[in-house]
Design an enzyme around this catalytic site. Structure first.
Site, mmCIF file in Angstrom:
data_model
loop_
_atom_site.group_PDB
_atom_site.id
_atom_site.type_symbol
_atom_site.label_atom_id
_atom_site.label_comp_id
_atom_site.label_asym_id
_atom_site.label_seq_id
_atom_site.Cartn_x
_atom_site.Cartn_y
_atom_site.Cartn_z
ATOM 1 N N GLY A 1 -5.137 3.088 -8.170
ATOM 2 C CA GLY A 1 -5.210 3.151 -9.476
ATOM 3 C C GLY A 1 -4.307 4.330 -10.140
ATOM 4 N N ASP B 1 0.706 -1.064 0.086
ATOM 5 C CA ASP B 1 0.107 0.150 -0.228
ATOM 6 C C ASP B 1 0.806 1.337 0.075
ATOM 7 O OD1 ASP B 1 -2.199 1.667 0.279
ATOM 8 O OD2 ASP B 1 -2.764 0.896 2.075
ATOM 9 N N ASP C 1 -10.379 4.133 -1.331
ATOM 10 C CA ASP C 1 -11.051 3.185 -0.612
ATOM 11 C C ASP C 1 -12.556 2.975 -0.593
ATOM 12 O OD1 ASP C 1 -8.560 2.926 0.297
ATOM 13 O OD2 ASP C 1 -8.892 3.234 2.394
#
Ligand code: GLA
Length: 400
Positions: A200, A150, A221
């Site tokens: 993205g 992440d 999210d």
């Protein structure tokens, strides 16, 4: 009190012995979209070792394992601190990661973990920056099968610092960071699903697969609200050609059973993700799952759409105001059609009328309604009433 996880030296040595060899198995992961469960959407930063064990137990007891769910993924907040050798330890909520992984494996399931290419994770825990190989080897020594990586603090601490006014350079640096971890994971010789989480950015679907992604988040999210679920689903239109066996668009983890989603919304969310060939990572509290939620999550017909071996993602074929029509080609020439009422209300005496020609179909089509389990015949111009936020999901075995 901080309890350090024990790092098995034997595990580390085994991991480095097999280094630099991408086994055939390593390239065989995620041939269909990964299915399982992830801790974040319900437990957030509170997740503990016990929650993970309980969830593994429930995946088995609820029939989810039999339905195909096999990854039990720990999201953010398991991380402790690094010792003098840079070895990362777990925090007190996860006393022994190897024992936890063994437990999950003993149930016939796989286990996933989470980190960041930055110095810190999104919740402010230790990230992997500068320790990529060491962390990959640590995961392999624990028996980890899946990594969600992440972006988080990499944005401020690396991208904006190193290339403050150069977006293109920032994206090159970001891609290199993902490639670095991919190389580290592959060097362990352990098949580990690699999940990119960078929301993205920079059309990741175009370069993710070559950077090692088995899946990549396509948006920010998700949350358990219809508007957010619909916004994310909408943003998948146009991405179908990027998905395929081993590499999937990830519209984020499931919220089925969370928040105040209605039954129709839960059903539509689940069906839509299946149409999108999305990873199916449930994110609810499995220990307190209502039967109707369990029934949604274990609907075999819908799961079969998601897991269709052809791996072709659905496209939006047309929309008629608040009603959207999506279709997905399936193995053997079959077709799945989803008709969704995305609007909040539909005040009309005229229901939606199906246009088969727009779907490339001619004449009556015999299919199965995957939520009633009953046969249906779709005809051109047929009036179809769909309640707000509900869906009609039909599989046509031999479309004409
Ligand atoms: C980001 C991710 C979420 C979750 C949290 C954890 O927001 O997009 O899916 O992993 O971080 O901190």
């Amino acid at each position: 009190m901080r309890i350090f996880a024990s790092l098995s030296l034997a595990g580390l040595m085994a991991a480095s012995l097999t280094a630099n060899s991408q086994t055939p198995a390593a390239s065989q992961v995620a041939l269909t979209p990964p299915m399982g469960w992830n801790s974040w959407n319900y437990f957030f930063e509170k997740v503990t070792d016990k929650n993970i064990r309980d969830s593994a137990d429930q995946i088995v007891a609820s029939g989810m394992k039999d339905a195909g769910y096999n990854y039990v993924n720990i999201d953010d907040t398991w991380e402790g601190e690094r010792d003098a050798n840079g070895v990362l330890h777990t925090n007190a909520k996860f006393p022994d990661m190897k024992a936890l992984a063994d437990y999950v494996h003993s149930k016939g399931l796989k286990i996933g973990i989470y980190s960041s290419p930055g110095p810190k994770t999104c919740a402010g825990y230790e990230g992997s920056l500068g320790h990529e190989l060491q962390d990959a080897q640590l995961y392999a020594s624990w028996g980890i099968d899946y990594l969600k990586y992440d972006l988080c603090s990499f944005i401020g601490d690396v991208l904006q610092k190193h290339a403050p006014n150069d977006k293109a350079e920032q994206m090159r640096i970001m891609k290199a960071a993902y490639e670095k971890m991919d190389k580290a994971l592959k060097s362990t010789g352990r098949p580990i699903v690699f999940s990119f989480c960078q929301y993205g950015w920079d059309a990741v679907w175009e370069w993710g697969p070559e950077a090692g992604a088995n899946l990549w988040r396509t948006t920010g999210d998700i949350s358990p609200h219809w508007d957010r679920i619909y916004a994310i689903a909408s943003q998948q239109a146009g991405l179908a050609s990027y998905a395929g066996p081993g590499h999937w668009n990830d519209p984020d983890m499931l919220e089925v059973g969370n928040g105040k989603l209605s039954l129709a919304e839960n059903r539509t969310h689940f069906s839509w993700w299946a149409m999108l060939a999305a990873p199916m990572l449930a994110g609810n509290d499995l220990s307190n799952m209502k039967p109707e939620i369990q029934a949604i999550l274990t609907n075999r017909d819908v799961i079969a759409i998601d897991q269709d071996p052809l791996g072709k993602q659905a496209s939006r074929v047309y929309s008629d105001g608040e009603v959207e029509v999506w279709s997905r080609p399936l193995v053997g020439g079959a077709l799945a059609i989803a008709i969704v009422d995305v609007g909040d209300n539909r005040y009309a005496t005229h229901p939606f009328h199906l246009n088969l020609a727009k779907l490339g179909l001619h004449g009556p089509q015999v299919g199965k309604d995957l939520w009633t389990g009953k046969p249906v015949t779709l005809t051109d111009g047929q009036p179809i009433e769909i309640a707000s936020h509900d869906i009609l999901l039909v599989r046509i075995a031999s479309p004409k």
